[in-house]
Design a protein around this motif. Structure first.
Motif, PDB file in Angstrom:
ATOM      1  N   HIS A 177     -57.420 -89.984  74.693  1.00 16.91           N
ATOM      2  CA  HIS A 177     -57.331 -88.825  73.789  1.00 16.91           C
ATOM      3  C   HIS A 177     -55.896 -88.678  73.290  1.00 16.91           C
ATOM      4  O   HIS A 177     -54.944 -89.020  73.998  1.00 16.91           O
ATOM      5  N   TYR A 233     -53.975 -86.355  73.264  1.00 20.59           N
ATOM      6  CA  TYR A 233     -53.078 -85.518  74.084  1.00 20.59           C
ATOM      7  C   TYR A 233     -52.557 -86.250  75.320  1.00 20.59           C
ATOM      8  O   TYR A 233     -51.862 -85.659  76.145  1.00 20.59           O
ATOM      9  N   ASP A 278     -59.536 -88.065  68.597  1.00 19.21           N
ATOM     10  CA  ASP A 278     -59.815 -86.701  69.029  1.00 19.21           C
ATOM     11  C   ASP A 278     -61.167 -86.722  69.739  1.00 19.21           C
ATOM     12  O   ASP A 278     -61.776 -87.793  69.897  1.00 19.21           O
ATOM     13  N   SER A 279     -61.657 -85.558  70.154  1.00 21.08           N
ATOM     14  CA  SER A 279     -62.888 -85.558  70.960  1.00 21.08           C
ATOM     15  C   SER A 279     -64.068 -86.165  70.201  1.00 21.08           C
ATOM     16  O   SER A 279     -64.871 -86.876  70.794  1.00 21.08           O
ATOM     17  N   TYR A 318     -68.875 -75.967  72.123  1.00 22.54           N
ATOM     18  CA  TYR A 318     -67.758 -76.875  71.895  1.00 22.54           C
ATOM     19  C   TYR A 318     -67.907 -77.986  72.920  1.00 22.54           C
ATOM     20  O   TYR A 318     -68.333 -77.722  74.056  1.00 22.54           O
ATOM     21  N   ASN A 337     -65.872 -79.194  74.664  1.00 22.91           N
ATOM     22  CA  ASN A 337     -65.047 -78.837  75.825  1.00 22.91           C
ATOM     23  C   ASN A 337     -65.845 -77.926  76.748  1.00 22.91           C
ATOM     24  O   ASN A 337     -65.575 -76.737  76.877  1.00 22.91           O
ATOM     25  N   SER A 374     -63.824 -79.748  67.177  1.00 20.29           N
ATOM     26  CA  SER A 374     -63.023 -79.005  66.198  1.00 20.29           C
ATOM     27  C   SER A 374     -63.060 -79.683  64.834  1.00 20.29           C
ATOM     28  O   SER A 374     -62.775 -79.058  63.820  1.00 20.29           O
ATOM     29  N   HIS A 381     -53.877 -75.864  65.421  1.00 19.25           N
ATOM     30  CA  HIS A 381     -55.237 -76.234  65.850  1.00 19.25           C
ATOM     31  C   HIS A 381     -56.088 -74.953  65.879  1.00 19.25           C
ATOM     32  O   HIS A 381     -55.583 -73.884  66.233  1.00 19.25           O
ATOM     33  N   GLU A 428     -58.041 -73.869  67.972  1.00 18.44           N
ATOM     34  CA  GLU A 428     -58.145 -73.229  69.296  1.00 18.44           C
ATOM     35  C   GLU A 428     -57.100 -72.117  69.422  1.00 18.44           C
ATOM     36  O   GLU A 428     -57.089 -71.384  70.414  1.00 18.44           O
ATOM     37  N   THR A 445     -57.234 -81.940  65.794  1.00 17.79           N
ATOM     38  CA  THR A 445     -56.164 -82.879  66.117  1.00 17.79           C
ATOM     39  C   THR A 445     -56.057 -83.982  65.047  1.00 17.79           C
ATOM     40  O   THR A 445     -54.974 -84.313  64.576  1.00 17.79           O
TER      41      THR A 445
HETATM   42  P1  13P Z   1     -59.920 -82.078  69.462  1.00 11.82           P
HETATM   43  O1  13P Z   1     -59.716 -83.403  70.101  1.00 11.82           O
HETATM   44  O2  13P Z   1     -61.338 -81.896  69.032  1.00 11.82           O
HETATM   45  O3  13P Z   1     -58.950 -81.751  68.384  1.00 11.82           O
HETATM   46  O4  13P Z   1     -59.746 -80.973  70.622  1.00 11.82           O
HETATM   47  C1  13P Z   1     -58.527 -80.693  71.174  1.00 11.82           C
HETATM   48  C2  13P Z   1     -58.609 -80.440  72.608  1.00 11.82           C
HETATM   49  O5  13P Z   1     -58.185 -79.428  73.099  1.00 11.82           O
HETATM   50  C3  13P Z   1     -59.197 -81.447  73.452  1.00 11.82           C
HETATM   51  O6  13P Z   1     -59.252 -80.979  74.741  1.00 11.82           O
END
Ligand code: 13P
Ligand code: SF4
Length: 369
Positions: free
Chosen positions: A47, A49, A63-64, A142, A144, A163, A257, A259, A274
């Motif tokens: 990912h 991040y 991204d996710s 979501y 997540n 997202s 973002h 979120e 993202t």
């Molecule tokens: P995206 O990868 O969908 O942007 O989500 C961000 C995130 O917080 C992933 O845990």
């Protein structure tokens, strides 16, 4: 809590201390060797991040949504070592075939937002909401979120969203039912619903701790029920951060973002996933100025990749996502060396029963975007 909400046979194995004493050069060499040895039998999604020390070895970054799509498309890899967080590895396990094994290098890599909705709370909420609104609600979650929440959503005709596609999915959801229950991120839910024209007055909050609807008007007017969860990383971007940038650097573009809270999103110049943030900065002209409101490993990477642009974090005191950061080079090496010895450490296995319904929710999304 997400990590306890999962199937009982998942074991939380800990990396031996000795891995912390190995040199970076030696560990990088080991990853390269093992990747070469396994070839296409091994697949490492990462990912955006994730730390640089890990992302440098990923076969696909994204991204996710991109990582869910990549997992669904990969039919060859026997071993998928997922560099991301627990719910992403669960999704990969559910979207891949029986013979493909998904491993998470550190089981402590959870997600505080996903932990904010457990299946018992959701079942209780659903009973109460059905009593209040009848059969008028479609659940969306979501990605997540735990596999159990995805299964609940799938079973009740709903879908997952990320997202990148939340807007499209919410529009679809309103073709199915009059009202939407959006789990577990109130901010993504509120920002997306607002984007498609739902006024804030038609959004209620579901408080899973008190098991109550928080709403002041006539409940008949409620169109969206927002689960009271949030991301503990993105909630650290504030209106004050935006005011500071506007005052000190009025030419700076602010991109965040979804979120982040409604207030932060509404005062920003741009908001999106993202992937959207990465692509917007890539497309921006040299010399432009940007304050980014998202996870810090990604912001630092974007800064390095664009020396021709002036880029800062919207919050100058921001930290990376601590659970994403649990996956580091030593844990990656430990997992890969285990594979080399024929051992599967920290395998993510979602039960068949949950997978069956959760895949319905995931496939509704994947078919639609
Ligand atoms: P995206 O990868 O969908 O942007 O989500 C961000 C995130 O917080 C992933 O845990
Ligand atoms: Fe969860 Fe937020 Fe970390 Fe993403 S950034 S994994 S939503 S805590």
């Amino acid at each position: 809590m997400e990590l306890l909400d999962i199937v009982e046979h998942e074991k939380n194995e800990m990396m031996p201390e000795s891995y912390k004493n190995r040199s970076v050069e030696e560990m990088e060499e080991r990853v390269r060797d093992i990747k070469e040895k396994f070839g296409s039998r091994l697949y490492i999604p990462g990912h955006h991040y994730q730390k640089d020390e890990v992302i440098q070895f990923s076969d696909v970054t994204g991204d996710s949504l991109q990582l869910a799509q990549a997992a669904a498309e990969n039919k060859d890899a026997e071993y998928i070592v997922f560099c991301g967080v627990h719910f992403m590895a669960e999704t990969a396990d559910m979207l891949t075939s029986e013979h493909q094994k998904v491993l998470l290098p550190d089981m402590r890599a959870g997600c505080s937002m996903a932990d904010m909705a457990d299946i018992n709370q959701t079942d209780r909420a659903w009973d109460k909401l059905q009593a209040l609104f009848g059969d008028t609600i479609l659940p969306l979650t979501y990605v997540n979120s735990t596999a159990a929440i995805k299964a609940f959503v799938g079973k009740n005709g709903g879908a997952t969203v990320t997202s990148s596609n939340a807007k499209k999915m919410l529009e679809w959801a309103f073709t199915q039912k009059e009202r939407i229950l959006f789990l577990p991120d109130q901010h993504l839910g509120r920002n997306t619903a607002y984007d498609i024209g739902i006024p804030l007055e038609e959004m209620a909050i579901w408080n899973p701790l008190s098991n109550e609807l928080e709403y002041e008007g006539n409940v008949e007017d409620v169109k969206v029920i927002l689960w009271k969860g949030h991301c503990s990383v993105h909630e650290n971007f504030t209106v004050k951060n935006i005011e500071n940038i506007r005052k000190t650097k009025p030419d700076m573009n602010i991109i965040v973002h979804p979120e982040c809270s409604r207030e932060v999103v509404s005062l920003s110049d741009y908001a999106g996933s993202t992937k959207y943030i990465i692509e917007t900065i890539e497309a921006a002209e040299s010399g432009t100025q940007w304050a980014i409101g998202t996870e810090m490993n990604l912001v630092n990477r974007i800064i390095q990749q664009h020396p021709d642009k002036n880029i800062v974090s919207l919050n100058p005191f921001m930290c990376p996502c601590l659970t994403m950061n649990r996956i580091d080079l030593p844990h990656l090496v430990w997992t890969l060396e285990g594979l080399e010895r024929g051992e599967l450490s920290n395998q993510i296995v979602v039960t068949e029963e949950i997978t069956k319904d959760a895949v319905l929710a995931l496939e509704r999304m994947l078919a639609y975007v």
